[in-house]
Scaffold this motif. Structure first.
Motif, PDB file in Angstrom:
ATOM      1  N   MET A  22       0.804  -1.225   0.000  1.00  0.00           N
ATOM      2  CA  MET A  22       0.000   0.000   0.000  1.00  0.00           C
ATOM      3  C   MET A  22       0.839   1.278   0.000  1.00  0.00           C
ATOM      4  O   MET A  22       0.404   2.292  -0.554  1.00  0.00           O
ATOM      5  CB  MET A  22      -0.952   0.015   1.196  1.00  0.00           C
ATOM      6  N   PHE A  23       2.006   1.243   0.632  1.00  0.00           N
ATOM      7  CA  PHE A  23       2.754   2.482   0.836  1.00  0.00           C
ATOM      8  C   PHE A  23       4.159   2.485   0.226  1.00  0.00           C
ATOM      9  O   PHE A  23       4.712   3.550  -0.017  1.00  0.00           O
ATOM     10  CB  PHE A  23       2.848   2.782   2.337  1.00  0.00           C
ATOM     11  N   LEU A  24       4.745   1.324   0.020  1.00  0.00           N
ATOM     12  CA  LEU A  24       6.133   1.272  -0.451  1.00  0.00           C
ATOM     13  C   LEU A  24       6.280   0.626  -1.828  1.00  0.00           C
ATOM     14  O   LEU A  24       7.394   0.361  -2.264  1.00  0.00           O
ATOM     15  CB  LEU A  24       6.994   0.509   0.575  1.00  0.00           C
ATOM     16  N   TRP A  25       5.184   0.361  -2.499  1.00  0.00           N
ATOM     17  CA  TRP A  25       5.191  -0.381  -3.760  1.00  0.00           C
ATOM     18  C   TRP A  25       6.123   0.235  -4.805  1.00  0.00           C
ATOM     19  O   TRP A  25       6.866  -0.485  -5.468  1.00  0.00           O
ATOM     20  CB  TRP A  25       3.766  -0.447  -4.306  1.00  0.00           C
ATOM     21  N   THR A  26       6.088   1.544  -4.957  1.00  0.00           N
ATOM     22  CA  THR A  26       6.902   2.187  -5.997  1.00  0.00           C
ATOM     23  C   THR A  26       8.261   2.658  -5.475  1.00  0.00           C
ATOM     24  O   THR A  26       9.076   3.153  -6.249  1.00  0.00           O
ATOM     25  CB  THR A  26       6.159   3.393  -6.610  1.00  0.00           C
ATOM     26  N   ARG A  27       8.504   2.510  -4.194  1.00  0.00           N
ATOM     27  CA  ARG A  27       9.789   2.903  -3.603  1.00  0.00           C
ATOM     28  C   ARG A  27      10.793   1.755  -3.760  1.00  0.00           C
ATOM     29  O   ARG A  27      10.415   0.601  -3.970  1.00  0.00           O
ATOM     30  CB  ARG A  27       9.599   3.251  -2.130  1.00  0.00           C
ATOM     31  N   PRO A  28      12.068   2.051  -3.633  1.00  0.00           N
ATOM     32  CA  PRO A  28      13.088   1.009  -3.839  1.00  0.00           C
ATOM     33  C   PRO A  28      12.879  -0.251  -2.991  1.00  0.00           C
ATOM     34  O   PRO A  28      13.019  -1.370  -3.502  1.00  0.00           O
ATOM     35  CB  PRO A  28      14.398   1.719  -3.469  1.00  0.00           C
ATOM     36  N   VAL A  29      12.506  -0.095  -1.728  1.00  0.00           N
ATOM     37  CA  VAL A  29      12.330  -1.279  -0.873  1.00  0.00           C
ATOM     38  C   VAL A  29      11.171  -2.147  -1.377  1.00  0.00           C
ATOM     39  O   VAL A  29      11.268  -3.376  -1.375  1.00  0.00           O
ATOM     40  CB  VAL A  29      12.151  -0.889   0.617  1.00  0.00           C
ATOM     41  N   GLY A  30      10.099  -1.534  -1.817  1.00  0.00           N
ATOM     42  CA  GLY A  30       8.965  -2.284  -2.349  1.00  0.00           C
ATOM     43  C   GLY A  30       9.288  -2.946  -3.676  1.00  0.00           C
ATOM     44  O   GLY A  30       8.957  -4.116  -3.898  1.00  0.00           O
ATOM     45  N   ARG A  31       9.957  -2.210  -4.554  1.00  0.00           N
ATOM     46  CA  ARG A  31      10.321  -2.781  -5.853  1.00  0.00           C
ATOM     47  C   ARG A  31      11.302  -3.932  -5.695  1.00  0.00           C
ATOM     48  O   ARG A  31      11.224  -4.933  -6.399  1.00  0.00           O
ATOM     49  CB  ARG A  31      10.899  -1.692  -6.763  1.00  0.00           C
ATOM     50  N   ARG A  32      12.215  -3.794  -4.732  1.00  0.00           N
ATOM     51  CA  ARG A  32      13.184  -4.868  -4.471  1.00  0.00           C
ATOM     52  C   ARG A  32      12.473  -6.115  -3.936  1.00  0.00           C
ATOM     53  O   ARG A  32      12.753  -7.224  -4.359  1.00  0.00           O
ATOM     54  CB  ARG A  32      14.234  -4.380  -3.477  1.00  0.00           C
ATOM     55  N   LEU A  38      10.596   0.267 -11.805  1.00  0.00           N
ATOM     56  CA  LEU A  38       9.799   1.422 -11.407  1.00  0.00           C
ATOM     57  C   LEU A  38       8.585   1.569 -12.320  1.00  0.00           C
ATOM     58  O   LEU A  38       7.472   1.841 -11.855  1.00  0.00           O
ATOM     59  CB  LEU A  38      10.648   2.701 -11.421  1.00  0.00           C
ATOM     60  N   GLU A  39       8.795   1.372 -13.616  1.00  0.00           N
ATOM     61  CA  GLU A  39       7.694   1.516 -14.572  1.00  0.00           C
ATOM     62  C   GLU A  39       6.567   0.525 -14.265  1.00  0.00           C
ATOM     63  O   GLU A  39       5.395   0.904 -14.199  1.00  0.00           O
ATOM     64  CB  GLU A  39       8.210   1.301 -16.003  1.00  0.00           C
ATOM     65  N   ARG A  40       6.920  -0.718 -14.039  1.00  0.00           N
ATOM     66  CA  ARG A  40       5.903  -1.736 -13.731  1.00  0.00           C
ATOM     67  C   ARG A  40       5.222  -1.434 -12.395  1.00  0.00           C
ATOM     68  O   ARG A  40       4.009  -1.599 -12.255  1.00  0.00           O
ATOM     69  CB  ARG A  40       6.519  -3.126 -13.719  1.00  0.00           C
ATOM     70  N   ALA A  41       5.984  -0.990 -11.421  1.00  0.00           N
ATOM     71  CA  ALA A  41       5.418  -0.658 -10.110  1.00  0.00           C
ATOM     72  C   ALA A  41       4.416   0.490 -10.235  1.00  0.00           C
ATOM     73  O   ALA A  41       3.352   0.457  -9.608  1.00  0.00           O
ATOM     74  CB  ALA A  41       6.530  -0.303  -9.134  1.00  0.00           C
ATOM     75  N   GLN A  42       4.743   1.493 -11.035  1.00  0.00           N
ATOM     76  CA  GLN A  42       3.832   2.624 -11.201  1.00  0.00           C
ATOM     77  C   GLN A  42       2.540   2.188 -11.897  1.00  0.00           C
ATOM     78  O   GLN A  42       1.454   2.636 -11.522  1.00  0.00           O
ATOM     79  CB  GLN A  42       4.514   3.744 -11.969  1.00  0.00           C
ATOM     80  N   ILE A  43       2.659   1.310 -12.862  1.00  0.00           N
ATOM     81  CA  ILE A  43       1.485   0.828 -13.590  1.00  0.00           C
ATOM     82  C   ILE A  43       0.569  -0.005 -12.688  1.00  0.00           C
ATOM     83  O   ILE A  43      -0.650   0.054 -12.813  1.00  0.00           O
ATOM     84  CB  ILE A  43       1.916   0.005 -14.832  1.00  0.00           C
ATOM     85  N   THR A  44       1.155  -0.750 -11.769  1.00  0.00           N
ATOM     86  CA  THR A  44       0.384  -1.694 -10.950  1.00  0.00           C
ATOM     87  C   THR A  44       0.122  -1.209  -9.520  1.00  0.00           C
ATOM     88  O   THR A  44      -0.384  -1.971  -8.699  1.00  0.00           O
ATOM     89  CB  THR A  44       1.116  -3.050 -10.889  1.00  0.00           C
ATOM     90  N   ARG A  45       0.420   0.036  -9.215  1.00  0.00           N
ATOM     91  CA  ARG A  45       0.338   0.486  -7.821  1.00  0.00           C
ATOM     92  C   ARG A  45      -1.071   0.458  -7.241  1.00  0.00           C
ATOM     93  O   ARG A  45      -1.250   0.159  -6.069  1.00  0.00           O
ATOM     94  CB  ARG A  45       1.008   1.831  -7.627  1.00  0.00           C
TER      95      ARG A  45
END
Length: 119
Positions: A22-32, A38-45
């Motif tokens: 919910m909160f860290l999806w697009t941040r480095p820790v969430g993406r890791r 980053l692009e996929r994380a932004q699309i699926t946030r």
């Protein structure tokens, strides 16, 4: 006591997953954590935030099961919510990543087995 501790640990894991989704999806820790760009994380946030909310419901149910004063109902709650986590973990392990089997399904299965032993 051990069974309740395991249930609480599974609940805490799902609180952590809620925070990641919910909160860290697009941040480095969430993406890791979810191994994505980053692009996929932004699309699926938005989808991830929805998943995080569901993980929060699982955590709430698990905490409820440990805190409920009626031991019979508390036992039933533990079986239901741990079973739901195991099923979700098995499905995620089959459809998304095998890692989910070890991160989500296995801890819940161990807690479920422990609860059944104390039943």
């Amino acid at each position: 006591m051990v069974a309740n501790l395991l249930v609480v640990l599974v609940a805490l894991e799902h609180v952590y997953i809620l925070v990641l989704e919910m909160f860290l999806w697009t941040r480095p820790v969430g993406r890791r954590a979810f191994r994505m760009s980053l692009e996929r994380a932004q699309i699926t946030r938005v989808m991830a935030a929805n998943q995080g909310l569901y993980n929060g419901f699982l955590a709430a149910g698990l905490f409820w099961s440990v805190l409920h004063p009626d031991p019979v109902f508390a036992y039933q709650l533990k079986l239901f919510f741990l079973g739901a986590v195991v099923v979700a973990g098995l499905y995620g392990g089959k459809t998304v990543s095998r890692r989910i089997l070890f991160i989500q399904a296995a801890p819940a299965a161990i807690a479920l087995f422990s609860v059944l032993l104390t039943g």
